[in-house]
Scaffold this active site. Structure first.
Site, short mmCIF file in Angstrom:
data_model
loop_
_atom_site.label_atom_id
_atom_site.label_comp_id
_atom_site.label_asym_id
_atom_site.label_seq_id
_atom_site.Cartn_x
_atom_site.Cartn_y
_atom_site.Cartn_z
N GLY A 15 27.74 26.94 -26.99
CA GLY A 15 27.79 25.50 -26.71
C GLY A 15 28.46 24.77 -27.86
O GLY A 15 28.27 25.13 -29.02
N ARG A 52 28.95 42.36 -21.99
CA ARG A 52 28.25 42.21 -20.71
C ARG A 52 28.95 41.08 -19.96
O ARG A 52 28.52 39.92 -19.95
CB ARG A 52 26.78 41.88 -20.95
CG ARG A 52 25.94 41.86 -19.71
CD ARG A 52 24.46 41.72 -20.08
NE ARG A 52 23.67 41.11 -19.01
CZ ARG A 52 23.26 41.75 -17.92
NH1 ARG A 52 23.56 43.01 -17.73
NH2 ARG A 52 22.55 41.12 -17.00
N ASP A 106 23.43 32.21 -32.35
CA ASP A 106 22.96 33.60 -32.27
C ASP A 106 23.69 34.38 -31.18
O ASP A 106 24.02 35.56 -31.35
CB ASP A 106 21.44 33.66 -32.09
CG ASP A 106 20.96 32.89 -30.88
OD1 ASP A 106 21.60 31.86 -30.55
OD2 ASP A 106 19.96 33.28 -30.26
N THR A 158 24.91 25.41 -34.49
CA THR A 158 24.13 25.06 -33.30
C THR A 158 23.32 23.80 -33.58
O THR A 158 22.77 23.65 -34.68
CB THR A 158 23.15 26.17 -32.83
OG1 THR A 158 22.19 25.58 -31.94
CG2 THR A 158 22.39 26.83 -33.96
N ASP A 174 20.61 23.33 -32.33
CA ASP A 174 19.20 23.75 -32.30
C ASP A 174 18.68 24.15 -33.68
O ASP A 174 17.47 24.24 -33.88
CB ASP A 174 19.01 24.94 -31.35
CG ASP A 174 19.21 24.55 -29.90
OD1 ASP A 174 19.35 23.35 -29.63
OD2 ASP A 174 19.24 25.45 -29.04
N ASP A 225 18.58 27.00 -35.19
CA ASP A 225 17.64 28.11 -35.07
C ASP A 225 18.21 29.47 -35.47
O ASP A 225 17.72 30.51 -35.03
CB ASP A 225 17.09 28.18 -33.62
CG ASP A 225 18.18 28.40 -32.60
OD1 ASP A 225 19.37 28.40 -32.98
OD2 ASP A 225 17.85 28.57 -31.41
N ARG A 282 15.72 24.90 -27.11
CA ARG A 282 15.20 25.84 -26.12
C ARG A 282 13.92 26.51 -26.56
O ARG A 282 12.89 26.41 -25.92
CB ARG A 282 16.23 26.92 -25.86
CG ARG A 282 17.30 26.46 -24.93
CD ARG A 282 17.95 27.63 -24.31
NE ARG A 282 19.24 27.86 -24.94
CZ ARG A 282 20.18 28.62 -24.41
NH1 ARG A 282 19.94 29.22 -23.27
NH2 ARG A 282 21.31 28.79 -25.01
O1 F6P Z 1 22.12 26.16 -27.68
C1 F6P Z 1 22.55 24.84 -27.70
C2 F6P Z 1 22.12 24.11 -26.45
O2 F6P Z 1 22.61 22.78 -26.53
C3 F6P Z 1 20.63 24.13 -26.18
O3 F6P Z 1 19.90 23.19 -26.92
C4 F6P Z 1 20.61 23.86 -24.70
O4 F6P Z 1 19.46 24.36 -24.10
C5 F6P Z 1 21.82 24.58 -24.19
O5 F6P Z 1 22.70 24.71 -25.29
C6 F6P Z 1 22.52 23.90 -23.05
O6 F6P Z 1 23.57 24.69 -22.62
P1 F6P Z 1 24.64 24.26 -21.52
O7 F6P Z 1 25.73 23.51 -22.23
O8 F6P Z 1 25.11 25.54 -20.96
O9 F6P Z 1 23.94 23.38 -20.52
#
Ligand code: F6P
Length: 380
Positions: free
Chosen positions: A15, A83, A121, A143, A145, A147, A189
């Site tokens: 993302g 994958r 990650d 990220t 997040d 994390d 998440r």
């Molecule tokens: O990992 C980053 C993040 O923004 C998370 O906080 C969120 O759950 C996810 O990506 C959303 O992903 P997408 O852009 O696929 O909806």
């Protein structure tokens, strides 16, 4: 400098987040100006590596992008070469294949001596088989997040916190006017760093994290107490938070993605329960991708520039398969493979949780003030 590095590839995976362009700029400028290394940009993350979609990145290409949100290279969080979904069987189930060899072919055809991958990650996990095949891969931790293991901070996080804090501040004034409860769902998440940090920064009354399962009856009690005082309440909930007697709320499921689950909907669930249990008018706001968009704040521009410079210096020095990290405010590096399959969650005895509890913030678990553990973990 390692004489073996003449040409490097760079990609942004997973993302997007604010600061990606600042890293690309720092890597390309350092490579060209300090080491005379050519830089090749790979489009849309590992998808571009599989499909051989690349373009040269010169000084002109990276000029003026420091402040821009998103990534000039494009990104992708559905593509893992090891994958990879190549189609569907007649019954609709996805066909998975390992297409790592295609990535290696692109790297060979482009004569790349190394790869800089900017991602979380998932991106580090995607890069690991390429590194294991003999390509030197340097990771840059990204990220919102926050994390990733091994680093006290990832770029993008502080901008997401600033965005969420501003939104929560705005919810305060409208909650006050209408004597309402405002529930705000933020990203995160499995790790609640955004909810915790923006929650404390905005003075939210209730903060719900994936790491601390909550009890709705206790939240209702805390809110009723708060209504007897200021007369309104703000609840911030991470998308991955869950009740002690329930599950995380899945918002979307994509079977063709190697990472198929997206959480979403816990904000509405919490708001409905609060309203049912207390009879107080309650509204939900879901911040969603606004937290990932827009220009990076100054702190992220600086962090991203430092990460990009250090990543490039690592590659040029000949170090192999490392991820650049920041620990105790100093930049260093760790084994790239060490990061795979791990996440850095919020410790439940983190000093910021202790501080928040001490000033009366509820985490929905009924626990009061605790003695903080000395954890050398920066959130800012
Ligand atoms: O990992 C980053 C993040 O923004 C998370 O906080 C969120 O759950 C996810 O990506 C959303 O992903 P997408 O852009 O696929 O909806």
């Amino acid at each position: 400098m390692s004489p073996s590095t003449r040409r490097l590839g760079i990609l942004t995976g997973g993302g997007d987040c604010p600061g990606l362009n600042a890293v690309i700029r720092a890597v390309a400028k350092t490579a060209i100006l300090q080491y005379g290394i050519e830089v090749v940009g790979i489009e849309d993350g590992f998808q571009g590596l599989i499909e051989h979609r690349v373009r040269p990145l010169g000084l002109k290409d990276v000029s003026g992008i420091l402040t821009r949100g998103g990534t000039i290279l494009g990104s992708n969080n559905k593509c893992n070469p090891a994958r990879y979904c190549t189609g569907r069987k007649p019954d609709g189930t996805p066909i998975w294949e390992d297409v790592t060899e295609k990535c290696l072919t692109t790297i060979a055809r482009e004569r790349l001596d190394g790869l800089i991958v900017i991602g979380g990650d998932g991106t580090m996990a995607c890069a690991a088989p390429i590194a294991a095949a003999g390509i030197n891969v340097i990771g840059v931790p990204k990220t919102i997040d926050n994390d990733l293991v091994g680093t006290e901070i990832t770029f993008g996080f502080l901008t997401a916190v600033a965005t969420a804090t501003e939104a929560l501040d705005r919810l305060h004034s409208t909650a006050d006017s209408h004597h309402r409860v405002m529930v705000c769902e933020v990203m995160g998440r499995n790790a609640g760093w955004i909810a915790l940090t923006a929650g404390v920064a905005s003075g939210s009354d209730v903060i719900l994290l994936p790491e601390i399962p909550f009890d709705l009856r206790r939240i209702a009690d805390d809110i009723e107490r708060r209504m007897r005082g200021p007369g309104f309440a703000i609840v911030v909930v991470a998308e991955g938070a869950r009740p002690a007697n329930g599950n995380q709320v899945v918002g979307r499921y994509d079977p063709t993605s190697p990472d198929p689950i997206r959480f979403g909907g816990i904000g509405n669930l919490v708001a409905t329960e609060i309203s049912d249990l207390t009879g107080i008018e309650t509204r939900t706001t879901v911040l969603g991708h606004t937290q990932r968009g827009g220009a990076p704040i100054a702190a992220d521009r600086i962090l991203a520039t430092n990460f990009g410079f250090h990543a490039m210096a690592l590659l040029a020095s000949g170090k192999r398969n490392r991820m650049v990290v920041r620990e105790n405010n100093l930049f260093s590096d760790i084994d790239l493979f060490e990061t795979v399959g791990k996440q850095r969650l919020v410790p439940v005895d983190h000093p910021l949780i202790a501080a928040a509890r001490a000033i009366g913030t509820s985490f929905g678990d009924g626990a009061g003030s605790i003695v903080p553990k000395a954890i050398p973990t920066a959130v800012v």
